[in-house]
Design a protein around this motif. Structure first.
Motif, mmCIF file in Angstrom:
data_model
loop_
_atom_site.group_PDB
_atom_site.id
_atom_site.type_symbol
_atom_site.label_atom_id
_atom_site.label_comp_id
_atom_site.label_asym_id
_atom_site.label_seq_id
_atom_site.Cartn_x
_atom_site.Cartn_y
_atom_site.Cartn_z
ATOM 1 N N LYS A 42 8.647 51.897 56.376
ATOM 2 C CA LYS A 42 9.891 51.998 56.054
ATOM 3 C C LYS A 42 9.858 51.458 55.018
ATOM 4 C CE LYS A 42 10.966 51.259 60.888
ATOM 5 N NZ LYS A 42 11.420 51.660 61.330
ATOM 6 N N ARG A 43 11.208 51.920 54.201
ATOM 7 C CA ARG A 43 11.788 51.720 52.974
ATOM 8 C C ARG A 43 12.871 50.618 52.268
ATOM 9 N NH1 ARG A 43 14.690 57.095 51.401
ATOM 10 N NH2 ARG A 43 14.701 55.385 49.666
ATOM 11 N N CYS A 44 12.255 50.063 51.255
ATOM 12 C CA CYS A 44 12.859 48.821 50.489
ATOM 13 C C CYS A 44 12.760 49.026 49.154
ATOM 14 C CB CYS A 44 12.281 47.908 51.571
ATOM 15 S SG CYS A 44 13.163 46.377 51.344
ATOM 16 N N ASP A 45 13.761 49.206 48.466
ATOM 17 C CA ASP A 45 12.759 48.802 46.747
ATOM 18 C C ASP A 45 13.049 47.770 46.015
ATOM 19 O OD1 ASP A 45 15.597 48.464 46.962
ATOM 20 O OD2 ASP A 45 16.191 49.773 45.606
ATOM 21 N N LYS A 46 14.145 46.751 46.080
ATOM 22 C CA LYS A 46 13.688 45.252 46.297
ATOM 23 C C LYS A 46 14.535 44.320 47.440
ATOM 24 C CE LYS A 46 13.997 41.740 43.278
ATOM 25 N NZ LYS A 46 15.265 41.847 41.703
ATOM 26 N N LEU A 47 13.646 43.012 47.804
ATOM 27 C CA LEU A 47 14.989 42.723 48.636
ATOM 28 C C LEU A 47 16.050 41.654 48.156
ATOM 29 C CD1 LEU A 47 11.714 41.239 51.372
ATOM 30 C CD2 LEU A 47 13.710 42.170 51.475
#
Length: 83
Positions: A42-47
């Protein structure tokens, strides 16, 4: 290869079971959740938001707008479900 995947998955389960205790742990825990998301493809640049729903159960929001529910199912498998 199969043992390595099992080790990584087991490590993630243990990390998800532990709640962050302090400010320094928050950054490390955020990285652990980011790694969990990435390992599931999955994609996530920053939480930007982490909400603890219960033991080994989190809802997270990424800066890019993606939202995920991360939890351990009854079979002990880590699940990352897009919300």
């Amino acid at each position: 290869m199969g043992q390595r995947i099992f080790f990584v998955a087991s490590s993630i389960v243990m990390l998800l079971a532990a709640a962050p205790c302090g400010r320094a742990d928050d950054a490390a825990f955020s990285k652990d959740l980011m790694a969990t998301i990435a390992l599931q493809g999955k994609r996530c640049d920053k939480l930007v938001r982490i909400k603890r729903n219960g033991d080994s159960d989190y809802s997270v929001t990424c800066r890019d707008g993606n939202r995920y529910h991360i939890f351990v199912n009854a079979q002990g498998r880590v699940i990352v479900a897009k919300q």
